[in-house]
Design an enzyme around this catalytic site. Structure first.
Site, short mmCIF file in Angstrom:
data_model
loop_
_atom_site.label_atom_id
_atom_site.label_comp_id
_atom_site.label_asym_id
_atom_site.label_seq_id
_atom_site.Cartn_x
_atom_site.Cartn_y
_atom_site.Cartn_z
CE LYS A 43 63.87 57.80 -12.06
NZ LYS A 43 64.68 58.41 -13.11
CD GLU A 46 51.44 69.01 -10.50
OE1 GLU A 46 50.91 69.45 -11.53
OE2 GLU A 46 50.91 69.15 -9.38
CB CYS A 49 53.84 70.25 -18.42
SG CYS A 49 54.17 71.56 -17.25
CD GLU A 95 52.82 66.48 -22.93
OE1 GLU A 95 53.12 65.30 -22.63
OE2 GLU A 95 52.79 67.40 -22.10
P1 NAD Z 1 58.49 60.44 -18.23
O1 NAD Z 1 57.15 60.10 -17.71
O2 NAD Z 1 59.03 59.64 -19.36
O3 NAD Z 1 59.59 60.33 -17.06
C1 NAD Z 1 59.48 61.08 -15.87
C2 NAD Z 1 60.31 60.41 -14.79
O4 NAD Z 1 59.71 59.14 -14.47
C3 NAD Z 1 61.74 60.09 -15.18
O5 NAD Z 1 62.58 60.33 -14.08
C4 NAD Z 1 61.69 58.60 -15.52
O6 NAD Z 1 62.93 57.93 -15.36
C5 NAD Z 1 60.70 58.12 -14.48
N1 NAD Z 1 60.02 56.86 -14.80
C6 NAD Z 1 59.84 56.25 -16.00
N2 NAD Z 1 59.12 55.12 -15.86
C7 NAD Z 1 58.83 55.00 -14.54
C8 NAD Z 1 58.09 54.06 -13.76
N3 NAD Z 1 57.49 53.01 -14.31
N4 NAD Z 1 58.00 54.27 -12.42
C9 NAD Z 1 58.56 55.35 -11.84
N5 NAD Z 1 59.27 56.27 -12.53
C10 NAD Z 1 59.39 56.11 -13.86
O7 NAD Z 1 58.44 61.99 -18.57
P2 NAD Z 1 59.58 62.90 -19.23
O8 NAD Z 1 59.69 62.53 -20.69
O9 NAD Z 1 60.80 62.89 -18.38
O10 NAD Z 1 58.95 64.37 -19.08
C11 NAD Z 1 58.05 64.91 -19.99
C12 NAD Z 1 56.63 64.77 -19.48
O11 NAD Z 1 56.53 65.42 -18.21
C13 NAD Z 1 55.63 65.46 -20.37
O12 NAD Z 1 54.48 64.66 -20.49
C14 NAD Z 1 55.29 66.74 -19.60
O13 NAD Z 1 54.03 67.28 -19.89
C15 NAD Z 1 55.39 66.27 -18.20
N6 NAD Z 1 55.62 67.41 -17.28
C16 NAD Z 1 54.56 67.82 -16.51
C17 NAD Z 1 54.72 68.95 -15.67
C18 NAD Z 1 53.57 69.46 -14.82
O14 NAD Z 1 53.81 70.28 -13.93
N7 NAD Z 1 52.33 69.03 -15.07
C19 NAD Z 1 55.95 69.61 -15.63
C20 NAD Z 1 56.99 69.14 -16.43
C21 NAD Z 1 56.80 68.03 -17.25
#
Ligand code: NAD
Length: 490
Positions: free
Chosen positions: A182, A257, A292, A391
């Site tokens: 997803k 992650e 991230c 962040e």
């Molecule tokens: P997010 O947590 O808002 O969403 C990530 C994904 O989770 C999306 O596909 C979203 O639709 C889905 N999602 C939302 N609520 C959910 C739930 N309750 N259950 C299951 N899935 C759900 O994050 P974002 O805004 O898309 O991405 C940015 C974040 O990702 C930042 O915090 C960044 O640091 C992190 N990130 C971490 C890494 C790493 O390798 N550590 C890499 C890239 C991004």
């Protein structure tokens, strides 16, 4: 000439289940970050569609022969897939650029080839990781054998749609599993093309499925009883929800992650201040800080602070803010207008709290867009302020100064995050002391950011995550270990 007309890009706006495009679910409006224009609608999957995707994947896992294929043949198919991705660079890069914050030159030169090479890396793992023979009594044979888990649920963020998806999908498929991915509802389309190419490469239909939708769809996927493992990249807040969903629906293993607030420690013995300034600037302006591992906290020894800040600020001026489909663009837009406002209000609040705004501190208007934020430096800040603790996911660099190594380590310590850190010094002993003491899953010394060394795993400590992407670890986390003891004494 890489510039292109975004209206001419074919958008694969569907789910991808069992090797074919599937419609279904009410549409979510998707906007181009560069100009905030709606350009497509993505179907928000119903629970029935999630079911259909997972059941299809399970059937493919059981019946397609992928899991039982000889590892070298799995590797061959995945290498064909990587080659197809490279050959399709223009289509994939344009899809990525229209819908995400990735400038076209970056998508062509990094995102697409990095995604292909990651898949190739895991293809090569397929026949190189097995079980062990365990010492036991001489008339017994003790061993471990490994086997795929079944259907892996992968949930990805919006910031590097292709690359983040490939880090989840490639090790799972190489290890013999089927996957339901997803992507983020904000950047949903490029991965559909990725899945189409997997089928073209000969990976059986149903082994790589894409289900579109919002967080609720992600939650339904994570809780599905036929999902054997969930691999998630996103915010720490959502990661906790995903972990809860996995605990409540079968104690599934998870890889998380998550977010970070990474420190960059610069000591006054650095040899080339311009080079270091460029590195620090790059670590907060790449993808406009929507990374991230963004190096968002600069901790600099006081003797070199003034000079370094001034040079970082002049490197910021070199950034070119243009729509992602212009080939000169280097500065990424912010993912949405709402996020531009959020970043701006955090910066303004920090200044009200007493911080000094050295440069930036406002949205950057271009001729056709207000989707950018000026690379920003804030000094006179400390850990009591939200901008240092949280962040920001924007091009905002917080600067603190220190005198001694111990001061540097104490400033570097974060109450919850532990994703990555940078150390910049000419003193090897000092560098090694820092590497040993920093509470971070990755420490870069005299560089910052990822290399093409896929064998180096990535993953955070504390609230930055559980488990690793990349490396041997990500492959192994997609197989389960079975212990066997054979008595051949009779
Ligand atoms: P997010 O947590 O808002 O969403 C990530 C994904 O989770 C999306 O596909 C979203 O639709 C889905 N999602 C939302 N609520 C959910 C739930 N309750 N259950 C299951 N899935 C759900 O994050 P974002 O805004 O898309 O991405 C940015 C974040 O990702 C930042 O915090 C960044 O640091 C992190 N990130 C971490 C890494 C790493 O390798 N550590 C890499 C890239 C991004």
């Amino acid at each position: 000439m890489l510039s292109f007309n975004p209206s001419e890009v074919r958008i694969p706006n569907s789910h991808f289940i069992g090797g074919i495009a599937v419609d279904g679910g009410t549409g979510i409006d998707v906007k181009r970050p560069s100009d905030n224009q709606s350009y497509a609608s993505v179907p928000n999957a119903t629970p029935d569609l999630v079911d259909q995707a997972v059941e299809n994947a399970y059937r493919a896992f059981k019946e397609s022969g992928w899991a039982d294929l000889s590892p070298r043949d799995r590797a061959k198919a995945m290498k064909r897939w990587a080659n197809l991705i490279e050959n399709d660079v223009n289509t994939l890069a344009q899809l990525e650029s229209v819908g995400s914050t990735r400038p076209i030159s970056a998508a062509v030169n990094w995102d697409v080839p990095f995604c292909a090479e990651g898949i190739r890396f895991y293809a090569e793992y397929a026949d190189k990781c097995g079980g062990e023979v365990i010492p036991t009594q001489s008339d017994h044979l003790g061993m471990t054998i490994t086997e795929p888990l079944g259907v892996v649920g992968a949930i990805a963020p919006w910031n590097f749609p292709l690359v983040m998806a490939s880090w989840k999908v490639a090790p799972a498929i190489a290890a013999g599993n089927a996957v339901v991915l997803k992507p983020s509802e904000m950047t949903p389309f490029s991965v559909v093309r990725l899945a189409e190419l997997a089928v073209e490469a000969g990976i059986p239909s149903g082994i790589f499925n894409v289900i579109q939708g919002d967080g609720l769809v992600g939650d339904t996927l994570a809780r599905h009883p036929m999902i054997s493992k969930v691999t998630f990249t996103g915010s720490t807040h959502t990661g906790a929800l995903v972990m809860t969903a996995c605990a409540q629906s079968g104690t599934k293993p998870v890889t998380l992650e998550l977010g970070g607030k990474s420190p960059q420690l610069v000591f006054d013995d650095i040899k080339d201040i311009d080079k270091v300034a460029r590195r620090i600037a790059g670590a907060i302006t790449t993808n406009s800080g929507q990374v991230c591992v963004a190096g968002s906290r600069l901790l600099v020894q006081s003797g070199v602070a003034e000079q370094l800040i001034e040079r970082i600020s002049s490197v910021f001026e070199e950034q070119i803010a243009q729509s992602t489909w212009q080939d000169q663009a280097t500065l990424s837009p912010i993912i949405s207008a709402k996020e531009v406002d959020r970043i701006d209000s955090v910066v303004r609040k920090t200044v009200e709290e007493g911080a000094n705004l050295y440069t930036g501190g406002c949205p950057l208007e271009t001729a056709d867009s207000s989707a950018f934020y000026k690379p920003t430096i804030l000094t006179d800040v400390d850990m009591s302020m939200g901008v240092v603790r949280n962040e920001i996911f924007g091009p905002v660099l917080c600067v603190e100064t220190f005198e001694t190594d111990d001061d540097a380590l104490s400033l570097a310590s974060h109450p919850s995050y532990g994703l990555s850190a940078g150390v910049h010094t000419a003193d090897l002993n000092r560098a090694m002391r820092m590497v040993k003491s920093l509470d971070a899953g990755t420490v870069w010394v005299n560089r910052y950011g990822r290399s093409w060394d896929f064998a180096i795993p990535t993953g955070g400590f504390k609230s930055s995550g559980i488990g690793k992407d990349l490396g041997r670890q990500a492959y192994e986390a997609n197989r389960r270990v079975k212990s066997v003891l054979i008595d051949f004494s009779e």
